[in-house]
Design an enzyme around this catalytic site. Structure first.
Site, short mmCIF file in Angstrom:
data_model
loop_
_atom_site.label_atom_id
_atom_site.label_comp_id
_atom_site.label_asym_id
_atom_site.label_seq_id
_atom_site.Cartn_x
_atom_site.Cartn_y
_atom_site.Cartn_z
N GLU A 17 0.82 -1.20 0.00
CA GLU A 17 0.00 0.00 0.00
C GLU A 17 0.86 1.26 0.00
O GLU A 17 1.88 1.32 0.69
CB GLU A 17 -0.92 0.02 1.22
CG GLU A 17 -1.86 1.23 1.24
CD GLU A 17 -3.00 1.03 2.21
OE1 GLU A 17 -3.80 0.10 1.97
OE2 GLU A 17 -3.08 1.78 3.19
N THR A 49 -4.04 4.84 -1.45
CA THR A 49 -5.06 5.35 -0.54
C THR A 49 -5.67 6.64 -1.05
O THR A 49 -5.16 7.30 -1.96
CB THR A 49 -4.50 5.58 0.88
OG1 THR A 49 -3.60 6.69 0.85
CG2 THR A 49 -3.81 4.35 1.40
N ARG A 109 -15.72 3.59 3.69
CA ARG A 109 -16.43 4.76 4.21
C ARG A 109 -15.43 5.86 4.49
O ARG A 109 -15.64 7.02 4.16
CB ARG A 109 -17.19 4.42 5.49
CG ARG A 109 -18.06 5.58 6.00
CD ARG A 109 -18.51 5.38 7.43
NE ARG A 109 -17.40 5.54 8.36
CZ ARG A 109 -17.50 5.41 9.66
NH1 ARG A 109 -18.65 5.07 10.20
NH2 ARG A 109 -16.45 5.57 10.44
N ASP A 111 -12.47 7.47 7.58
CA ASP A 111 -12.53 7.88 8.99
C ASP A 111 -13.26 9.21 9.13
O ASP A 111 -13.05 10.14 8.34
CB ASP A 111 -11.11 8.03 9.54
CG ASP A 111 -10.36 6.71 9.57
OD1 ASP A 111 -11.02 5.66 9.75
OD2 ASP A 111 -9.13 6.73 9.40
N TYR A 145 -11.94 -5.81 9.80
CA TYR A 145 -11.24 -5.47 11.04
C TYR A 145 -11.12 -6.70 11.93
O TYR A 145 -12.11 -7.12 12.54
CB TYR A 145 -11.99 -4.34 11.76
CG TYR A 145 -12.12 -3.11 10.89
CD1 TYR A 145 -11.20 -2.08 10.98
CD2 TYR A 145 -13.15 -3.01 9.96
CE1 TYR A 145 -11.29 -0.97 10.16
CE2 TYR A 145 -13.25 -1.90 9.12
CZ TYR A 145 -12.31 -0.89 9.23
OH TYR A 145 -12.40 0.20 8.40
#
Length: 292
Positions: A17, A49, A109, A111, A145
């Site tokens: 990433e 990202t 979604r 943060d 998660y």
């Protein structure tokens, strides 16, 4: 290439990433030298990202993803968040991604930020995933998660909520970072018992500096096993030793995950090619070749 084909070809997918430069005035092209070094590690894909704040952040993601695909020959997975974006803003980024030839998106979604007004168009990542599917022909990934989302009442409830993402078109999941593999294995046991069979990649971040300890570890809400806290206590005043110890911890964590049957491993390397190279060298003997 759609990532569904990658998972068919590899028993364990390896990805890295990166994030758009955050320093004032630094454009996406300032990341290109690091991307060239990361591409030499032959990752199955590199995810990019999506920063907070709407359209500008999205266009940086598009530019980096385009460079990976068109100039470096590496398949990108472009992140797309919706917490601070309107339906129109999201649609504009999707159009730009489609024009750049990007096929793979990670629907998030994002943060919540006290400094930004949340969107009223999207409440959950599953709603974003449904919108993306209606807007174009994309492969979709989603987040999960291992210790449960902070807003979920329990891990079991969080696992059940993953089904909304799958129903919306998500085809594989990438975990938030974690430091305790036992938490991941427990999570995977719940995931498979719930009937979820899509590939799940395990996300690991090497902690190589005191700054990461203060920021990333504190904000991640991840459990810290004794071996990890012992490492931090032993080397917190020695940056060079902490760098080496953090890479060694990540290598051992990743080797256990690969040998334990993880569908894939996802390296949060913080745009640092040296960290990624050293970790890769420590696990590459375990990474499988593509199936014939």
């Amino acid at each position: 290439m759609r990532l569904s084909e990658v998972f068919k070809q590899k028993e364990c997918v390896f990805s890295i990433e990166v994030f758009p430069p955050k320093k004032d005035g630094a454009g996406p092209e300032s990341l290109y030298p690091a991307l060239e070094q990361l591409a030499k590690l032959s990752p199955d894909y590199i995810s990019v990202t999506y920063g907070a704040g709407g359209g500008k952040a999205g266009l940086s993601t598009v530019q980096i993803a385009r460079h990976l695909k068109q100039e470096l020959g590496v398949e990108p997975l472009a992140h797309l968040t919706c917490v601070n974006s309107t339906r129109q803003q999201v649609g504009q980024v999707i159009e730009a991604l489609e024009e750049a030839g990007i096929e793979n998106l990670l629907a998030l979604r994002g943060d919540r930020s006290p400094d930004a007004e949340p969107s009223t168009d999207f409440a959950h990542a599953s709603e974003l995933a449904s919108y993306i599917k209606s807007a174009g022909d994309f492969y979709l990934a989603g987040a999960c998660y291992p210790e449960g989302h902070v807003e979920s009442e329990s891990l079991r409830q969080d696992v059940e909520n993953l089904k909304y993402k799958l129903d919306a078109g998500v085809e594989h999941l990438v975990t938030q970072l974690f430091f305790d593999n036992n938490r991941y294995y427990r999570f995977m046991n719940l995931v498979r018992k719930s009937g979820i069979q899509v590939p799940v990649q395990a996300g690991v971040m090497p902690i190589v500096s005191a700054r990461q300890v203060r920021r990333t570890v504190a904000l991640s809400s991840a459990s810290l096993p004794p071996a990890f806290t012992k490492m931090l206590s032993r080397y917190d005043q020695d940056e060079k030793a902490l760098f080496d110890a953090g890479i060694d911890y990540a290598i051992r964590q990743l080797r256990d995950l690969i040998e334990g049957g993880a569908d894939g491993v996802h390296l949060y390397a913080m745009n640092n090619p040296e960290v990624a190279r050293r970790v890769y060298e420590g696990i590459r003997d375990l990474l499988p070749e593509a199936k014939a």
